[in-house]
Motif scaffolding. Structure first.
Motif: not given
Length: 91
Positions: A39-49, A2-4, A30-35
């Motif tokens: 290598g199934l998902v990529v996370g990027t840290l961004e600053l909001a306004e 469902r996440i993918v 937790m699921h996102l960390q494992r995904l």
């Protein structure tokens, strides 16, 4: 899955994705960390306004062939991870 599937619609951050799929943020995170580790998902840290750091996730290109052998290997890693977690929590 469902996440993918939800991330196939476009990248999203944890809180919005949790609302979209009806899952609590801690469990989703937790699921996102494992995904991400798989290598199934990529996370990027961004600053909001407002200056708040937000981690956005998106699906990484991947192709996996699902077979009984692949499932057996994956199941072994789940057991190993659960055993390792239980040992760490017992300390």
């Amino acid at each position: 899955m469902r996440i993918v599937a939800a991330l196939m619609e476009g990248r999203n951050y944890v809180s919005a994705l949790a609302r979209q799929i009806g899952m609590g943020r801690p469990l989703l995170h937790m699921h996102l960390q494992r995904l991400e580790a798989a290598g199934l998902v990529v996370g990027t840290l961004e600053l909001a306004e407002d200056g708040k750091a937000m981690k956005y996730f998106e699906v990484a290109p991947f192709f996996y062939e699902l077979s009984p052998h692949v499932i057996a290997r994956a199941a072994a890693t789940i057991t190993e991870t659960a055993d390792r977690t239980a040992k760490e929590e017992a300390k």
